[in-house]
Design a protein around this motif. Structure first.
Motif, PDB file in Angstrom:
ATOM      1  N   MET A   1      13.686 -67.857  75.125  1.00  0.00           N
ATOM      2  CA  MET A   1      13.082 -67.450  73.780  1.00  0.00           C
ATOM      3  C   MET A   1      13.678 -66.016  73.361  1.00  0.00           C
ATOM      4  O   MET A   1      13.597 -65.249  74.178  1.00  0.00           O
ATOM      5  CB  MET A   1      11.268 -67.302  73.894  1.00  0.00           C
ATOM      6  N   ALA A  55       4.847 -60.101  74.906  1.00  0.00           N
ATOM      7  CA  ALA A  55       5.067 -61.277  74.135  1.00  0.00           C
ATOM      8  C   ALA A  55       5.941 -62.095  75.211  1.00  0.00           C
ATOM      9  O   ALA A  55       7.013 -61.574  75.665  1.00  0.00           O
ATOM     10  CB  ALA A  55       6.006 -60.955  72.815  1.00  0.00           C
ATOM     11  N   SER A  56       5.391 -63.285  75.379  1.00  0.00           N
ATOM     12  CA  SER A  56       6.288 -64.251  76.685  1.00  0.00           C
ATOM     13  C   SER A  56       6.329 -63.234  78.014  1.00  0.00           C
ATOM     14  O   SER A  56       7.549 -63.534  78.318  1.00  0.00           O
ATOM     15  CB  SER A  56       7.432 -64.730  76.176  1.00  0.00           C
ATOM     16  N   GLU A  83       2.932 -62.892  69.353  1.00  0.00           N
ATOM     17  CA  GLU A  83       3.240 -64.163  70.142  1.00  0.00           C
ATOM     18  C   GLU A  83       3.468 -65.317  69.122  1.00  0.00           C
ATOM     19  O   GLU A  83       4.156 -65.976  69.145  1.00  0.00           O
ATOM     20  CB  GLU A  83       2.035 -64.566  71.116  1.00  0.00           C
ATOM     21  N   GLN A  87       6.367 -67.515  67.882  1.00  0.00           N
ATOM     22  CA  GLN A  87       6.419 -68.984  68.037  1.00  0.00           C
ATOM     23  C   GLN A  87       7.093 -69.723  66.751  1.00  0.00           C
ATOM     24  O   GLN A  87       7.849 -70.476  66.640  1.00  0.00           O
ATOM     25  CB  GLN A  87       5.078 -69.615  68.441  1.00  0.00           C
TER      26      GLN A  87
END
Ligand SMILES: [Fe+2]
Length: 451
Positions: A1, A55-56, A83, A87
């Motif tokens: 990501m 985030a992640s 987040e 996405q």
């Protein structure tokens, strides 16, 4: 990501508005910094407590607050926002990927329909190699007469996997028979692969089908073992099925074209039968014209037009009366005027055949002269279609060197001198130059008129 770009996120008004209302509701004053220490929201002031924004699993920034009890809630809300945005971004990227795939397919379908079978196969292989892991991609088509599979095209870093010609047995036979594509990730464990796949370990194999008919098979494979996925299979089959329709159309078009050229030749022979003194003239004009065109390097489309136009250049003679056409003595002015009408008469005949519209300028203008003193339109220089300028050279040279009942044909060398003399006046000098190039490489030679 992708790593979240916090700075970009805080340039958005909707995000600022959202955090404004959250902090207002919570009664907290916060400051947000990115990893580089740049303030993105609020101001440092007296804020003393700090938590990371993640985030992640990655820290993308920091949140500062004065009140330690509320900072945890602020940080988790910020984590949630970041987040969610990430996405969304991933979804957009996926949509973009799909769009790319779709436009690529569209482009593929568009292009593929303009090609011949070999070009389509090469185009298919290029796309398969771009999208799917493979060391070799082979396109094999069934020969309608022998029933054998013939290798039409092959690509990839490893070659000679499939034989030039083979029976439709083993895995290829099985895929053709079932009409269903298959993945075989371990070829050594599948008996059917023994004789078909040579040195590859994993293959993906799809039948080439169009109009419910099996046309052949396409195999992509890797030398090292590889795990082809259902996605690979889906994409591979989509490409192959698009190519299959195009190949089927191209085959049909090619056979129609062959039949069409045969008809055109029969038509040309009919003219020769009416005008017995021109035995072999049509064929020689075509031979000379192609030889000239090859030196000029004209496009494939123009070459196709030239072949048809050179065969049919005198088709209009069908409309000339026998006594004029077969006359062995000098023509009167009136008779010559009638002969001249074969150019326009040719156009009138071809006007009824849609496929031959493109060659009409070649037929109508093959007696135009480069200096503007020809007929029927007295066109000059480049106003005359290139096809007509080529035919004019080929036609005149053959007329000069051929025997007529009332005169002997000129010797080859004398006719060459005559061509040189008329370059730039009767003929386009560029075409005459190409004509001499064809004489030099013996494509045009004294033997053409024998036999
Ligand atoms: Fe003519």
């Amino acid at each position: 990501m992708a790593i979240c770009n916090l700075k970009k996120l805080f340039l958005r008004k909707d995000i600022i508005k959202l955090i404004d209302s959250l902090t207002k509701n919570m009664g907290v004053s916060i400051c947000i910094e990115d990893n580089a220490g740049a303030t993105l929201y609020g101001s440092g002031g007296n804020n003393r407590v700090c938590l990371p924004i993640t985030a992640s699993g990655q820290t993308v920034g920091l949140v500062y607050a004065h009140d330690g009890s509320k900072i945890a809630a602020s940080a988790s809300l910020l984590n949630y926002i970041v987040e969610t945005e990430m996405q969304k971004k991933a979804l957009a990227a996926e949509a973009l990927d799909k769009y790319g795939e779709l436009t690529m397919l569209y482009d593929f379908v568009e292009k593929v329909n303009a090609f011949n079978v070999k070009e389509i196969a090469d185009f298919l292989i290029r796309h398969v190699l771009e999208q799917i892991k493979a060391d070799n991609v082979s396109v094999m088509l069934l020969d309608e007469v022998t029933g054998l599979l013939k290798l039409v095209a092959e690509g990839g870093s490893v070659r000679n996997i499939a034989r030039a010609q083979m029976s439709a047995i083993g895995i290829v036979g099985s895929v053709i028979k079932s009409g269903k594509a298959e993945i075989i990730n371990d070829c050594h464990a599948d008996q059917r692969c023994e004789m078909d796949t040579g040195s590859v370990s994993s293959i993906i194999c799809s039948p080439v089908k169009a109009r419910e008919k099996a046309l052949g098979v396409v195999i992509a494979g890797t030398v090292e073992p590889y795990n082809y996925s259902a996605d690979d299979l889906h994409f591979f089959c989509t490409l192959v099925s698009q190519a299959a329709f195009a190949m089927d159309n191209a085959r049909l078009y090619e056979s129609l074209k062959k039949a069409f050229i045969k008809t055109v030749n029969t038509l040309a022979e009919t003219i020769e039968k009416r005008d017995p003194y021109t035995g072999g003239h049509t064929k020689r004009v075509m031979t000379y014209s192609i030889a000239i065109a090859e030196i000029l390097g004209i496009s494939a489309g123009d070459r196709e037009r030239l072949v048809l136009a050179s065969v049919l250049h005198d088709i209009g003679k069908i409309g000339i009366s026998d006594h004029v056409l077969r006359k062995t003595t000098k023509l009167t002015d009136e008779e010559f005027e009638e002969i001249k009408t074969h150019t326009t008469c040719g156009q009138e005949i071809l006007a009824y055949i849609e496929e031959l519209q493109g060659i009409i300028p070649g037929i109508r203008s093959h007696h135009e002269r480069f200096d503007g003193r020809g007929y029927p339109d007295k066109l000059k220089g480049l106003e005359i279609d290139l096809i007509a300028r080529i035919i004019a050279v080929a036609d005149t040279f053959d007329a000069m060197t051929s025997d007529r009942p009332y005169r002997k044909g000129l010797p080859f060398d004398t006719a060459l001198e005559e061509m040189r003399r008329c370059a730039g006046t009767q003929f386009d000098a560029m075409v005459v130059e190409a004509f001499f190039g064809a004489v030099e490489n013996h494509r045009i030679n004294p033997e053409n008129n024998e036999g």
